[in-house]
Scaffold this motif. Structure first.
Motif, PDB file in Angstrom:
ATOM      1  N   GLU A 157       0.826  -1.203   0.000  1.00  0.00           N
ATOM      2  CA  GLU A 157       0.000   0.000   0.000  1.00  0.00           C
ATOM      3  C   GLU A 157       0.861   1.255   0.000  1.00  0.00           C
ATOM      4  OE1 GLU A 157      -2.433  -0.519   3.430  1.00  0.00           O
ATOM      5  OE2 GLU A 157      -3.998  -1.610   2.342  1.00  0.00           O
ATOM      6  N   LEU A 158       1.952   1.250   0.778  1.00  0.00           N
ATOM      7  CA  LEU A 158       2.834   2.417   0.839  1.00  0.00           C
ATOM      8  C   LEU A 158       3.501   2.674  -0.502  1.00  0.00           C
ATOM      9  CD1 LEU A 158       4.398   4.641   2.294  1.00  0.00           C
ATOM     10  CD2 LEU A 158       6.011   2.892   3.081  1.00  0.00           C
ATOM     11  N   LEU A 159       4.024   1.615  -1.133  1.00  0.00           N
ATOM     12  CA  LEU A 159       4.718   1.779  -2.414  1.00  0.00           C
ATOM     13  C   LEU A 159       3.771   2.290  -3.499  1.00  0.00           C
ATOM     14  CD1 LEU A 159       6.833  -1.496  -2.291  1.00  0.00           C
ATOM     15  CD2 LEU A 159       7.748   0.829  -2.253  1.00  0.00           C
ATOM     16  N   ILE A 160       2.543   1.791  -3.497  1.00  0.00           N
ATOM     17  CA  ILE A 160       1.571   2.245  -4.497  1.00  0.00           C
ATOM     18  C   ILE A 160       1.216   3.710  -4.245  1.00  0.00           C
ATOM     19  CG2 ILE A 160      -0.775   1.938  -5.372  1.00  0.00           C
ATOM     20  CD1 ILE A 160      -0.494  -1.041  -4.840  1.00  0.00           C
ATOM     21  N   VAL A 172      10.227 -12.089 -16.580  1.00  0.00           N
ATOM     22  CA  VAL A 172       9.294 -13.025 -17.201  1.00  0.00           C
ATOM     23  C   VAL A 172       7.930 -12.375 -17.410  1.00  0.00           C
ATOM     24  CG1 VAL A 172      10.419 -15.108 -16.368  1.00  0.00           C
ATOM     25  CG2 VAL A 172       8.681 -14.021 -14.955  1.00  0.00           C
ATOM     26  N   LYS A 173       7.931 -11.026 -17.382  1.00  0.00           N
ATOM     27  CA  LYS A 173       6.723 -10.223 -17.609  1.00  0.00           C
ATOM     28  C   LYS A 173       5.638 -10.488 -16.571  1.00  0.00           C
ATOM     29  CE  LYS A 173       7.495  -9.475 -22.553  1.00  0.00           C
ATOM     30  NZ  LYS A 173       8.076  -8.154 -22.276  1.00  0.00           N
ATOM     31  N   PHE A 174       6.058 -10.821 -15.370  1.00  0.00           N
ATOM     32  CA  PHE A 174       5.114 -10.960 -14.274  1.00  0.00           C
ATOM     33  C   PHE A 174       4.925  -9.605 -13.602  1.00  0.00           C
ATOM     34  CE2 PHE A 174       4.728 -15.619 -12.708  1.00  0.00           C
ATOM     35  CZ  PHE A 174       4.317 -15.984 -13.976  1.00  0.00           C
ATOM     36  N   SER A 175       3.671  -9.229 -13.398  1.00  0.00           N
ATOM     37  CA  SER A 175       3.356  -8.015 -12.651  1.00  0.00           C
ATOM     38  C   SER A 175       3.298  -8.369 -11.163  1.00  0.00           C
ATOM     39  CB  SER A 175       2.010  -7.462 -13.114  1.00  0.00           C
ATOM     40  OG  SER A 175       0.969  -8.360 -12.763  1.00  0.00           O
ATOM     41  N   PRO A 176       3.235  -7.358 -10.275  1.00  0.00           N
ATOM     42  CA  PRO A 176       3.056  -7.689  -8.849  1.00  0.00           C
ATOM     43  C   PRO A 176       1.823  -8.558  -8.599  1.00  0.00           C
ATOM     44  CG  PRO A 176       3.721  -5.396  -9.095  1.00  0.00           C
ATOM     45  CD  PRO A 176       3.502  -5.916 -10.489  1.00  0.00           C
ATOM     46  N   LEU A 177       0.763  -8.377  -9.418  1.00  0.00           N
ATOM     47  CA  LEU A 177      -0.439  -9.197  -9.252  1.00  0.00           C
ATOM     48  C   LEU A 177      -0.154 -10.655  -9.604  1.00  0.00           C
ATOM     49  CD1 LEU A 177      -3.421  -9.339  -8.548  1.00  0.00           C
ATOM     50  CD2 LEU A 177      -3.960  -8.752 -10.922  1.00  0.00           C
ATOM     51  N   HIS A 178       0.594 -10.892 -10.684  1.00  0.00           N
ATOM     52  CA  HIS A 178       1.002 -12.264 -11.011  1.00  0.00           C
ATOM     53  C   HIS A 178       1.699 -12.910  -9.810  1.00  0.00           C
ATOM     54  CE1 HIS A 178       0.584 -11.125 -15.339  1.00  0.00           C
ATOM     55  NE2 HIS A 178       0.439 -12.415 -15.534  1.00  0.00           N
ATOM     56  N   ILE A 179       2.646 -12.164  -9.247  1.00  0.00           N
ATOM     57  CA  ILE A 179       3.482 -12.720  -8.179  1.00  0.00           C
ATOM     58  C   ILE A 179       2.644 -12.998  -6.928  1.00  0.00           C
ATOM     59  CG2 ILE A 179       5.426 -12.213  -6.660  1.00  0.00           C
ATOM     60  CD1 ILE A 179       6.611 -10.570  -8.967  1.00  0.00           C
ATOM     61  N   ALA A 180       1.756 -12.055  -6.579  1.00  0.00           N
ATOM     62  CA  ALA A 180       0.907 -12.265  -5.402  1.00  0.00           C
ATOM     63  C   ALA A 180      -0.013 -13.466  -5.603  1.00  0.00           C
ATOM     64  CB  ALA A 180       0.101 -11.006  -5.126  1.00  0.00           C
ATOM     65  N   THR A 191      -5.552  -5.759  -2.457  1.00  0.00           N
ATOM     66  CA  THR A 191      -5.024  -4.399  -2.484  1.00  0.00           C
ATOM     67  C   THR A 191      -4.637  -3.979  -3.895  1.00  0.00           C
ATOM     68  OG1 THR A 191      -4.184  -4.603  -0.221  1.00  0.00           O
ATOM     69  CG2 THR A 191      -3.194  -2.896  -1.599  1.00  0.00           C
ATOM     70  N   LEU A 192      -3.949  -4.850  -4.598  1.00  0.00           N
ATOM     71  CA  LEU A 192      -3.502  -4.527  -5.953  1.00  0.00           C
ATOM     72  C   LEU A 192      -4.685  -4.297  -6.891  1.00  0.00           C
ATOM     73  CD1 LEU A 192      -0.571  -7.106  -6.225  1.00  0.00           C
ATOM     74  CD2 LEU A 192      -0.337  -4.617  -6.205  1.00  0.00           C
ATOM     75  N   ILE A 193      -5.703  -5.153  -6.803  1.00  0.00           N
ATOM     76  CA  ILE A 193      -6.883  -4.981  -7.658  1.00  0.00           C
ATOM     77  C   ILE A 193      -7.575  -3.665  -7.335  1.00  0.00           C
ATOM     78  CG2 ILE A 193      -9.164  -5.904  -8.211  1.00  0.00           C
ATOM     79  CD1 ILE A 193      -8.046  -8.700  -7.760  1.00  0.00           C
ATOM     80  N   LYS A 194      -7.695  -3.347  -6.034  1.00  0.00           N
ATOM     81  CA  LYS A 194      -8.343  -2.101  -5.604  1.00  0.00           C
ATOM     82  C   LYS A 194      -7.590  -0.883  -6.141  1.00  0.00           C
ATOM     83  CE  LYS A 194      -7.446  -0.669  -1.579  1.00  0.00           C
ATOM     84  NZ  LYS A 194      -7.266  -0.568  -0.112  1.00  0.00           N
ATOM     85  N   ASP A 195      -6.256  -1.000  -6.262  1.00  0.00           N
ATOM     86  CA  ASP A 195      -5.456   0.133  -6.721  1.00  0.00           C
ATOM     87  C   ASP A 195      -5.189   0.110  -8.222  1.00  0.00           C
ATOM     88  OD1 ASP A 195      -4.897   1.660  -4.293  1.00  0.00           O
ATOM     89  OD2 ASP A 195      -3.837  -0.130  -3.620  1.00  0.00           O
ATOM     90  N   GLY A 196      -5.943  -0.687  -8.969  1.00  0.00           N
ATOM     91  CA  GLY A 196      -5.911  -0.573 -10.421  1.00  0.00           C
ATOM     92  C   GLY A 196      -5.028  -1.555 -11.159  1.00  0.00           C
TER      93      GLY A 196
END
Length: 865
Positions: A157-160, A172-180, A191-196
């Motif tokens: 949340e802080l970084l976003i 490997v073209k993974f976004s933070p959402l992929h990794i989570a 959190t990631l989905i809520k922030d777009g």
């Protein structure tokens, strides 16, 4: 055994999953390695930082030492974050000039370390002090990737909130959402989905976050992705590059809750991947009984008799898996299942169980009344011709060495039968007996091969038949299913010796391949194909073929193992030589189809020219037109990655145009410098081309005539592909064009090699069969010495002085001159002059623009006017 054996044991998705796991395991290990500090040769200041001694840090910190690195590349800021220092500690170092963006040797900044530890205070202090929230480190990960991997919700949340890109992608073209999603952190995903975060963002092989959550069995995350926010929600039928849907992965893993959830949200259970597998196939291939029950209960029996490209239904798949008797029993109880269903190649579920040695499954199938005498169609060679061989399930078990199953099939008597009879039993005899292909089948095979060898000995000149003791074997230089290739010496000359294993029984025996290859090679006389020297024919255990030794190695080795750079002129030389070699084979009085043309079988001489090699899969054709009858060709010969679609799809009527398709892929591979469909396994690559009509991408830097040739040469319809004879003039004109010369020169300037755009052939250069391209590579010192001597001779400057005054001759990371296939001929220089380094383009962009302009506008050929 038809195309059944060509099924890959592991799919690209499985391989990618393993690589991702390994990749992030390595990332974690590198982070942990940085966290394990060692105070070897640390200064007092560094030790104070590692102890978080703020007073001592304030006393010793200065602009001179605040960015000093230890043996691991760690700065005082790294040490502070590693040991859990306070924000005051960090601020002190930053005020003294500490750099918050310095990377350690392992590729991590202090911010990466703080994100890994989840220390929100340190993250704030680093960002306030100039830390770059989007600074990429090892594996191209930013702090947000690491926080998502570790599940630190507050850190995410802080970084976003500090403007970190929520959709940035790693190597490997993974976004933070992929990794989570991959690591199962539900709160971080929310959190990631809520922030777009983009829910359907594709990874390197089009893998979406929903694929990852379904493959790992995370129901809550799957629900978050599918429901999303507004229009930002996951497509339940999204596909990766192998056409797997999330339902495929859920069925493969046997995750019942996810299967049910996806089906309730309109997941299509009939979609197939590139292998033709439905989700039901994958559940059966992995023995997931409850997943199979769930699918059938919710979707009905529509997929129970669907066949994949390997001629297998879900029942076949369950018998291939073979470790769940209950799964096979359940499928046999379904009304829609035909226990004797034969796929395109004729093999039944019993064949599959016999092939893999699952005796309990074989017993179960027999008890349910399957027909053990149904046949699969395989290929058998008989001299120069081929015919389909009918194979029972007993033969499959016998050839795989499953003796217990062979015994069971030979003597099985069904309880309801008073006198069960097989195909070969006499009426009224006791028990069921099916004859084994041994010893009679083996005797037939041995007799046929003895006739072939005798025929070969009668037709090969006596001086070309030698004893194995006449050969001096040296080191091995290659191997394959046939045996091994050695470097050797024969009659005082270096040669290549191809030794065959002596396997004298099977549908495609080594003796048969040996006889065919010798009979073909002994009739070839062209500088564009490998030269036949002699053969050892006296003893099957010592069968060997002796050919010329081609010192440059295979094109595959040059491109993908040695990773050598090749200029465009030399690439066209190689392409032209192969085209001439193939044209020679196709225009013989009795044409020859190669059937295994790929970069492994294109050998390069030390002069940079190419010869076509390996004729183990080749055939003489009966007609000059190059077409053969329906039953005259083997299924799937050669390497799958370069295979023509008509061969991969099991068509038994194909022609010499199949070689043209393989040749087109070789040209593309040569120009692009990578394997066709390198991200896919060979079978998947062949399926992609055959069933989806996909072709490798064409770069704008390819010469326009070559692009046109490629598009025709790999056409889906073999009749629309050109002959090699019509391709040769195109390649010759392209090779001699001014644009190619300028492009080769530009490529050399870009890699700091010697410019040759104005070079002319030396007048006294010897010609070899009309081909005069200079040597391929050779030892670095020899190459450099040759250049220096030539330059010294033309300029009158001593070699030592030349070396001192010309420091710009560059070597690449492998110790070779950057462009080993570029010409080494020097322009004539006036006496006393020293060549100056060629001017480099102002930027890579300007070079690319110049190249594009040359290829788009300068290269004109008669057929395009």
């Amino acid at each position: 055994m038809g195309n059944y054996k060509s099924r890959p044991t592991i799919s690209c998705a499985d391989e990618l999953k393993n690589k991702i796991s390994e990749s992030y395991a390595v990332l974690r290990s590198k982070l942990i390695e940085d966290l394990r500090t060692r105070d070897v040769e640390w200064t007092d200041f560094q030790q104070a930082c590692s102890r978080s001694d703020v007073l001592k840090v304030v006393e010793l910190a200065s602009s001179d030492n605040v960015n000093d690195k230890d043996h691991a590349g760690l700065t005082p800021l790294h040490l502070c974050c590693i040991t859990g220092g306070s924000k005051d500690h960090v601020r002190c170092l930053l005020q003294k000039g500490g750099d918050a963006n310095t990377l350690s040797r392992n590729g991590f900044s202090p911010l990466h370390i703080a994100c890994y530890k989840g220390d929100v205070e340190l993250i704030c202090a680093l960002l306030d002090g100039g830390g770059n929230v989007q600074h990429f480190g090892y594996h191209e990960v930013a702090g947000l990737h690491i926080a998502s991997m570790c599940g630190h919700e507050e850190g995410v949340e802080l970084l976003i909130s500090r403007q970190s890109d929520v959709n940035s992608q790693d190597v490997v073209k993974f976004s933070p959402l992929h990794i989570a999603c991959y690591f199962g952190h539900e709160k971080v995903v929310e959190t990631l989905i809520k922030d777009g975060a983009e829910i359907d963002l594709a990874g390197s092989v089009d893998d979406k976050p929903l694929h990852l959550s379904a493959s790992k069995g995370y129901l809550k995350i799957t629900q978050l992705l599918v429901e999303g926010i507004g229009d930002n929600r996951a497509d339940v039928n999204c596909v990766d590059k192998e056409q797997h849907t999330p339902l495929h992965f859920a069925c493969k893993g046997g995750y019942l809750a996810i299967i049910t959830y996806l089906l309730q949200h309109d997941a299509d259970h009939r979609l197939t991947n590139i292998y033709g597998d439905t989700p039901l196939h994958l559940a059966c291939y992995h023995g997931k009984l409850e997943a199979v029950k769930t699918l059938i209960s919710q979707t009905g029996d529509t997929c129970l008799n669907m066949e994949n490209i390997f001629s297998e239904t879900p029942l076949h798949s369950a018998c291939t898996y073979g470790r769940s008797v209950d799964l096979v029993k359940y499928l046999l109880e379904q009304d829609a299942v035909d226990m004797n269903y034969q796929g395109m190649d004729g093999h039944t579920a019993l064949h599959s169980a016999c092939y893999h040695g699952h005796s309990w499954i074989v017993q179960l199938l027999l008890d349910h009344g399957v027909d053990m005498n149904l046949i699969a169609l395989s290929s058998d060679q008989n001299g120069g011709s081929e015919k389909k061989e009918e194979q029972t399930c007993l033969m499959w078990a016998y050839e795989r060495g499953h003796d217990a199953i062979v015994t069971l099939l030979k003597h099985y008597k069904r309880p309801q039968d008073e006198s069960a009879c097989g195909d070969y039993s006499q009426p009224g005899s006791e028990g069921s007996y099916v004859s084994v292909p041994s010893p009679l089948g083996k005797l037939r095979s041995m007799t046929r091969e003895k006739i072939d060898v005798l025929h070969l000995r009668a037709n090969i000149p006596h001086n070309l038949q030698v004893l194995f003791t006449d050969i001096e074997l040296m080191e091995p230089i290659g191997s394959g299913s046939f045996g091994c290739v050695h470097k050797g010496k024969f009659r005082g000359k270096i040669c290549a010796v191809k030794r065959y294993r002596a396997s004298t029984f099977g549908a495609k025996s080594d003796v048969d391949m040996f006889c065919r290859e010798v009979s073909i090679l002994s009739q070839l006389h062209s500088s564009y194909v490998i030269k036949f020297v002699a053969a050892v024919l006296d003893d099957p255990s010592q069968f060997a073929i002796i050919t010329e030794f081609v010192s440059g190695g295979s094109l595959f080795s040059i491109l993908h193992e040695q990773k050598r750079l090749i200029d465009l002129h030399s690439k066209l030389t190689i392409s032209l030589d192969v085209a001439k070699g193939m044209d020679y084979l196709h225009t013989l009085p009795q044409p020859i189809i190669h059937r295994d043309l790929n970069s492994h079988n294109i050998l390069l001489t030390e002069n940079g020219h190419a010869v076509v090699a390996d004729f183990g899969e080749s055939r003489f054709l009966s007609s000059r037109e190059g077409m053969v009858q329906d039953d005259n060709m083997t299924k799937q010969p050669g390497n799958l990655r370069w295979m023509a679609p008509e061969i991969f799809t099991q068509c038994t009527k194909y022609s010499i145009k199949a070689d043209m398709f393989s040749y087109a892929l070789c040209i593309w591979e040569l120009l692009a410098g990578e394997l066709p469909f390198a991200h896919l396994k060979p079978a998947a690559a062949a399926a992609e081309m055959a069933y989806r009509n996909t072709r490798p991408p064409i770069a704008i830097t390819f010469p326009k005539p070559i692009i046109s040739l490629l598009q025709k040469a790999w056409h889906a319809n073999p009749e629309d592909r050109p002959e090699f004879s019509s391709s040769i003039p195109i390649l010759e004109m392209c090779k001699e064009s001014q644009a190619v010369a300028m492009l080769s020169n530009s490529a050399q300037m870009e890699t700091f090699t010697i410019s040759t755009s104005h070079c002319a052939p030396e007048e006294d250069e010897e010609e070899d069969d009309g081909r005069s391209t200079p040597p391929l590579a050779g030892h670095v010192s020899a190459m450099r010495t040759r250049w220096e001597l030539e330059a010294s001779k033309n300029s009158g400057v001593p070699v030592d002085e030349l070396r001192r005054r010309i420091p710009y001759l560059q070597l690449d990371k492998n110790g070779y001159v950057s462009d080993p296939l570029s010409t080494l001929r020097m322009p004539l220089m006036p006496s006393g002059s020293i060549p100056e380094p060629p001017p480099l383009p102002s930027s890579p962009t300007s070079l690319n623009l110049a190249v594009s302009e040359l290829l788009q506008e300068k290269t004109k050929f008669p057929e395009e006017k």
